[in-house]
Write a protein that holds these residues in place. Structure first.
Motif, short mmCIF file in Angstrom:
data_model
loop_
_atom_site.label_atom_id
_atom_site.label_comp_id
_atom_site.label_asym_id
_atom_site.label_seq_id
_atom_site.Cartn_x
_atom_site.Cartn_y
_atom_site.Cartn_z
N ARG A 108 20.61 48.82 17.31
CA ARG A 108 20.84 49.76 16.21
C ARG A 108 21.60 50.97 16.72
O ARG A 108 21.54 51.31 17.90
N THR A 109 22.29 51.63 15.78
CA THR A 109 23.02 52.83 16.11
C THR A 109 23.04 53.77 14.93
O THR A 109 22.51 53.46 13.85
N PHE A 110 23.67 54.91 15.12
CA PHE A 110 23.88 55.89 14.06
C PHE A 110 25.34 56.29 14.10
O PHE A 110 25.87 56.62 15.16
N LEU A 111 25.98 56.24 12.94
CA LEU A 111 27.40 56.59 12.83
C LEU A 111 27.58 57.50 11.63
O LEU A 111 27.11 57.18 10.52
N ASP A 112 28.22 58.62 11.83
CA ASP A 112 28.52 59.56 10.74
C ASP A 112 29.97 59.31 10.32
O ASP A 112 30.91 59.69 11.04
N MET A 113 30.16 58.65 9.20
CA MET A 113 31.50 58.26 8.75
C MET A 113 32.40 59.45 8.42
O MET A 113 33.61 59.30 8.30
N ARG A 114 31.84 60.64 8.33
CA ARG A 114 32.68 61.81 8.07
C ARG A 114 33.68 62.01 9.20
O ARG A 114 34.80 62.46 8.97
N GLY A 115 33.29 61.67 10.43
CA GLY A 115 34.20 61.80 11.56
C GLY A 115 35.45 60.94 11.41
O GLY A 115 36.56 61.37 11.72
N GLU A 116 35.27 59.73 10.91
CA GLU A 116 36.41 58.83 10.68
C GLU A 116 37.36 59.37 9.63
O GLU A 116 38.53 59.01 9.58
N HIS A 117 36.83 60.22 8.78
CA HIS A 117 37.62 60.72 7.66
C HIS A 117 38.04 62.18 7.84
O HIS A 117 38.26 62.91 6.88
N GLY A 118 38.16 62.58 9.10
CA GLY A 118 38.79 63.85 9.41
C GLY A 118 37.89 65.06 9.54
O GLY A 118 38.39 66.15 9.82
N ASP A 119 36.59 64.92 9.37
CA ASP A 119 35.69 66.06 9.55
C ASP A 119 35.55 66.32 11.05
O ASP A 119 34.90 65.57 11.77
N GLU A 120 36.15 67.38 11.52
CA GLU A 120 36.16 67.68 12.95
C GLU A 120 34.79 68.05 13.50
O GLU A 120 34.58 68.07 14.70
N GLN A 121 33.83 68.33 12.63
CA GLN A 121 32.47 68.67 13.06
C GLN A 121 31.64 67.40 13.32
O GLN A 121 30.55 67.48 13.89
N SER A 122 32.14 66.26 12.87
CA SER A 122 31.41 64.99 13.00
C SER A 122 32.13 64.07 13.97
O SER A 122 33.32 63.82 13.81
N PRO A 123 31.43 63.54 14.98
CA PRO A 123 32.07 62.62 15.92
C PRO A 123 32.47 61.32 15.25
O PRO A 123 31.84 60.87 14.30
N VAL A 124 33.51 60.72 15.76
CA VAL A 124 34.03 59.46 15.22
C VAL A 124 33.22 58.26 15.71
O VAL A 124 33.16 57.24 15.04
N TYR A 125 32.58 58.38 16.84
CA TYR A 125 31.93 57.25 17.51
C TYR A 125 30.43 57.20 17.21
O TYR A 125 29.84 58.20 16.80
N PRO A 126 29.79 56.06 17.46
CA PRO A 126 28.33 55.97 17.32
C PRO A 126 27.67 56.97 18.26
O PRO A 126 28.15 57.21 19.37
N GLN A 127 26.55 57.54 17.82
CA GLN A 127 25.90 58.60 18.58
C GLN A 127 24.95 58.10 19.65
O GLN A 127 24.71 58.80 20.63
N TRP A 128 24.39 56.95 19.49
CA TRP A 128 23.45 56.37 20.43
C TRP A 128 23.25 54.91 20.07
O TRP A 128 23.67 54.47 19.00
N LEU A 129 22.62 54.19 20.96
CA LEU A 129 22.23 52.80 20.71
C LEU A 129 20.75 52.64 21.03
O LEU A 129 20.25 53.27 21.97
N ILE A 130 20.09 51.82 20.26
CA ILE A 130 18.71 51.43 20.55
C ILE A 130 18.70 49.92 20.78
O ILE A 130 19.19 49.16 19.94
N PHE A 131 18.16 49.51 21.92
CA PHE A 131 17.92 48.09 22.18
C PHE A 131 16.43 47.87 21.93
O PHE A 131 15.59 48.30 22.71
N ASP A 132 16.14 47.22 20.84
CA ASP A 132 14.76 46.95 20.43
C ASP A 132 14.46 45.48 20.75
O ASP A 132 14.84 44.59 20.00
N LEU A 133 13.81 45.25 21.89
CA LEU A 133 13.57 43.91 22.40
C LEU A 133 12.12 43.52 22.17
O LEU A 133 11.20 44.28 22.48
N ARG A 134 11.93 42.32 21.62
CA ARG A 134 10.58 41.78 21.40
C ARG A 134 10.49 40.43 22.11
O ARG A 134 11.26 39.52 21.81
#
Length: 187
Positions: A108-134
């Motif tokens: 899983r990850t978190f992505l703020d799509m505002r970054g893709e659309h030019g909001d300079e306050q929001s990063p374009v890339y995913p912020q982190w990854l979670i590996f949830d292993l069972r």
């Protein structure tokens, strides 16, 4: 019954390792894919691997200009990491002689799509990854965590991702959480 043929996988892993020690050039790879824009943001990807032709499609949602002909690039990215991690966890089980009844990995990850659309306050890339292993296994939790650490250290895509963004782990062994590195507020 184990879903991993430990003997076969362990043998293959060690055999390739010995080959690479004697001939390092045997491990030098140049993977590639070739993409072709079909329409708008719909893309076809093709390549040859294992002497077979593979073709698949990537696309986006209609409201993002796509035609929904295939998964989004982000889903392929996450899938690639999950495929790689699962393979290395399986190899780790084989090397450590750990039988596994089932193994599931959610990435899983978190992505703020505002970054893709030019909001300079929001990063374009995913912020982190979670590996949830069972994992379901009769092995002790210490052995499972050893396998997880071994796979985390060797998976090329997992290591690559961890160099780019924070990666957190949640490991559940036989319905008991045995590791959770997620900070407060990240689920």
């Amino acid at each position: 019954m184990s879903i991993i043929n430990n003997e076969k996988l362990r043998h293959n892993y060690h055999k390739l390792g010995e080959r690479l020690k004697s001939d390092g050039s045997a491990g030098l790879m140049h993977p590639y894919v070739s993409t072709r824009l079909i329409q708008d943001v719909s893309v076809e990807c093709s390549f040859v691997q294992y002497e077979k032709n593979y073709t698949f499609h990537g696309d986006e949602a209609v409201e993002r200009g796509g035609h929904e002909r295939g998964p989004s690039p982000m889903r392929y990215f996450l899938s690639g990491i999950a495929f790689c991690m699962q393979g290395w966890y399986a190899k780790g089980c084989a090397v450590a002689a750990v039988d596994v009844e089932s193994m599931r990995l959610d990435v899983r990850t978190f992505l703020d799509m505002r970054g893709e659309h030019g909001d300079e306050q929001s990063p374009v890339y995913p912020q982190w990854l979670i590996f949830d292993l069972r994992i379901e296994s009769h092995a002790p939790k210490e052995k499972i965590l050893e396998v997880v650490d071994w796979g985390n250290a060797r998976c090329p895509l997992g290591v690559f991702a961890a160099r780019a963004v924070p990666v957190y782990h949640q490991v559940t062994h036989n319905d008991a959480v045995v590791r959770d590195t997620r900070p407060e507020g990240i689920e």
